[in-house]
Design an enzyme around this catalytic site. Structure first.
Site, short mmCIF file in Angstrom:
data_model
loop_
_atom_site.label_atom_id
_atom_site.label_comp_id
_atom_site.label_asym_id
_atom_site.label_seq_id
_atom_site.Cartn_x
_atom_site.Cartn_y
_atom_site.Cartn_z
N GLU A 267 -8.85 0.89 0.49
CA GLU A 267 -7.91 1.13 -1.00
C GLU A 267 -8.56 2.59 -1.68
O GLU A 267 -7.86 3.83 -1.57
CB GLU A 267 -7.07 0.30 -1.32
CG GLU A 267 -5.97 -0.40 -1.43
CD GLU A 267 -5.12 -0.25 0.02
OE1 GLU A 267 -4.72 1.33 0.16
OE2 GLU A 267 -4.92 -0.84 1.05
N HIS B 170 -1.50 3.76 11.29
CA HIS B 170 -1.86 2.58 11.50
C HIS B 170 -2.60 2.31 12.64
O HIS B 170 -3.88 0.88 13.20
CB HIS B 170 -1.73 1.47 10.97
CG HIS B 170 -1.19 1.40 9.26
ND1 HIS B 170 0.25 2.16 9.09
CD2 HIS B 170 -1.83 1.25 8.50
CE1 HIS B 170 0.23 2.56 7.72
NE2 HIS B 170 -1.19 1.53 7.15
#
Length: 688
Positions: free
Chosen positions: A377, A464
């Site tokens: 993140e 992804h």
């Protein structure tokens, strides 16, 4: 981590996957999934003028130096003061201005300055560039997100802004199940990321997505016709007794008789408890003692301790390994929010709050606060503040892969026996409910959806899953192909061409990827450009004739991006390639890109493979021919064919058996009609 929208695929039929938030606080820099890569002036792989190094060692002066906040601020001030002169040197138009976004400096004095662009005061989306200047102030190289001239036909919209707003709201309603839909007032921009720059509106729609993830849908609308030009989701889903890392030391602060999770040694990073809310900052974790959590999810402090620890590790990793102090390099910390939503199996980065946010997983039993997730993140924040890779198409896959790569290297850096370093993503959080990791870097396809190797349609799938190609490249570059056991985990990594790859070690691979991200990549970088950028970064660090340079070539070839260091291509053939961009004049004279073939005997084969990658906004205008060394022309695509599609990315088979193999071959392209533009991105001849 991975996408949670209802219309996206979920591997193994698992619960909605993880995404990351990336809000564009300054200026959106967009890119079409199929547009060209960033271009480096000159030969992309050329070695800079630096002292040679011993084999396997970094070229002296080639690495970024650690800058204090004051030093970085000084470089930015100097760059700000020189934007007008830089714009003139780069040949920008009178209405164009540069805005400094980031600055890094090498040990030999080379400064890499990243700029955004404006035109007549309007933000240019997809106009970013990186300029490298030597210690003496001479321009060494320029990496551009677009080579197109920024000259829209008008700066006065013909379509009302309200129409663009209505269109964006309609698209948002079709894309999610929860509201409310809140559209920010459209702003007028120049959209330069998909070919010919045009005046456009950018509208951002807020609210919530189907699984409760904050929504930030960016819609680009042509201000002359009202046509939607592009859309993308701006959400990038991405002493403590911790749940995953055991008992660890945390940076905390005492205030009177109370303690709180404020890390004064790391930019005053703070960790907050959202307590199931989905908005706001939350409440700073605090208590009467300096002990946090009990190692179980039922104790609210546990997830806070994990998140706080992961942020500290990531801060230390970037500072100690790459010389970057904080996400922006300015010594200022982001903050963390734990316990987002209820049963929320996501985590995300948000530029607008400059923060990382973590849900608690299904049943609120597995908080998404493991080391690699925290590193993942925070790395979205680093990407946002460097290359700005747009979260869609191939650049989106590279964005996701960058976070996976650095989430992994942070985990190895931590050297925590409770969560040993590995090439598995999210193996601790059990998001699939069966003990399997979220992603695998050695063979990405093991998750059932990610891709091991590049193919022409890669940019159309979920980011992804397209990230698998770069993840696989990084694993191969670090560890090599075949079977290997690391920290008790056995890997078996294949290659697309069936040929082995020898790794150079993770320490070198992470240096190469970081340098490429911060000095070579732009918002429009795709896989072909990532290869060019990492090779240029390797040349900077180790030299263009180094074993490391050859290893990067071989690792990319092993995932079907470019050729091997010995000229070999996929399937055991030999390839000759030109990756230098050649602009195609609009309704103008034909242009050519040469490839020199040598070392062959006799004539070319009857099944000569000609791989062509052309970026163009209307391929029906183009005639594309292969020109043999004796001048014979073989038409690959005729004028008027191909319809109204954008871009050519295909391989043609040519019977060239009457032609001598050795010599200079040309790819000749001519645009026969007005209004659409583009360029030759790369092309390659492959001999069986």
């Amino acid at each position: 981590m991975r996408d949670s929208s209802s219309h996206r695929r979920t591997p193994h039929g698992a619960r909605p996957p993880v995404r990351h938030r990336r809000a564009f606080a300054v200026a959106l820099v967009g890119v079409s999934a199929l547009i060209a890569a960033a271009v480096q002036t000159g030969t992309a792989g050329a070695a800079p003028e630096r002292a040679p190094s011993a084999a396997g060692q970094v070229v002296p002066g080639s690495e970024s130096v650690k800058l204090s906040p004051a030093q970085r601020a000084g470089l930015i001030r100097a760059a700000d003061a020189g934007t007008a002169a830089t714009a003139k040197d780069l040949g920008l138009g009178a209405k164009e201005k540069l805005v400094v976004r980031d600055v890094t400096k090498d040990g030999d004095g080379t400064v890499h300055t990243r700029y955004e662009r404006t035109y007549a005061g309007l933000p240019v989306l997809g106009g970013d560039l990186v300029v490298a200047t030597t210690g003496s102030g001479a321009t060494e190289s320029v990496v551009r997100a677009t080579k197109a001239a920024i000259a829209p036909a008008t700066t006065t919209p013909a379509v009302p802004a309200a129409q663009a707003e209505r269109q964006a709201l309609t698209l948002a309603k079709a894309d999610k199940a929860k509201g409310p839909d809140i559209a920010k007032a459209p702003r007028t921009v120049v959209w330069a990321a998909s070919g010919r720059p045009v005046l456009a509106y950018e509208t951002v729609v807020g609210g919530l997505q189907a699984d409760g993830t904050p929504n930030e849908l960016h819609v680009i609308t042509d201000a002359a016709t009202g046509k939607k030009l592009y859309e993308y989701q701006g959400i990038e889903t991405g002493t403590g007794n911790t749940m995953y890392s055991g008992t660890v030391t945390l940076g905390t602060t005492q205030s009177g008789s109370s303690y709180n999770l404020t890390d004064a040694a790391r930019g005053n990073h703070k960790t907050y408890n959202l307590n199931r809310a989905t908005s706001g900052t939350g409440t700073l974790f605090s208590g009467p003692d300096d002990v946090w959590g009990n190692g179980t999810a039922s104790n609210a402090e546990t997830a806070g301790a994990d998140a706080h620890y992961g942020a500290a590790l990531t801060w230390d990793y970037y500072k100690n390994v790459h010389g970057r102090t904080g996400i922006r390099g300015d010594g200022v910390a982001a903050y963390s929010r734990a316990h987002y939503g209820n049963n929320y199996a996501n985590a995300f980065w948000d530029d607008s709050c400059f923060c990382m946010t973590y849900g608690d997983g299904s049943g609120n039993a597995n908080p998404l606060t493991s080391i690699d997730v925290a590193g993942h993140e925070m790395s979205h924040g680093v990407t946002s503040n460097t290359a700005g890779l747009i979260y869609s198409g191939e650049s989106g896959g590279l964005n996701e892969a960058t976070s996976d790569i650095f989430g992994t290297t942070v985990e190895f850096y931590a050297n925590n026996p409770n969560d040993a370093g590995d090439y598995l993503i999210g193996e601790e959080i059990n998001i699939n409910g069966d003990g399997t990791p979220l992603r695998y870097m050695d063979k990405p396809s093991k998750d059932g959806a990610s891709k091991d190797s590049w193919y022409s349609g890669l940019g159309s799938i979920n980011v992804h899953y397209s990230s698998g190609v770069a993840n696989h490249f990084f694993y191969l570059l670090s560890e090599g192909s075949g079977t290997k056991t690391i920290n008790g985990v056995t890997y078996d990594s294949p290659t697309s061409d069936g040929l082995p790859v020898a790794g150079i070690g993770r320490a070198k691979a992470e240096k190469i990827w970081y340098r490429a991200l911060t000095t070579k990549f732009t918002s429009t970088t795709n896989y072909a450009a990532a290869r060019t950028g990492t090779l240029a970064a390797t040349a900077d660090l180790y030299g263009a004739t180094s074993p490391e340079y050859k290893a990067v070539q071989d690792a990319w070839a092993a995932v079907n991006v470019g050729s091997r260091s010995d000229g070999g291509g996929g399937g055991g053939g030999t390839s000759f390639e030109n990756t230098t961009d050649v602009a195609i004049p609009d309704r103008g004279a034909a242009v050519s890109s040469p490839v020199t073939v040598s070392g062959r005997t006799g004539n070319a084969p009857a099944d000569l493979q000609v791989a062509v990658n052309i970026v163009h906004t209307y391929i029906g205008d183009l005639q594309v021919q292969l020109i043999a060394p004796d001048g014979s022309a073989y038409t690959l695509k005729g004028y008027g064919t191909g319809g109204s599609a954008d871009n050519i990315d295909t391989t043609y088979t040519v019977n060239a058996s009457s032609e001598a193999a050795n010599g200079v071959w040309q790819l000749r392209v001519q645009d026969n009609a007005a209004a659409d533009t583009g360029y030759i991105n790369s092309w390659k001849l492959t001999f069986p």
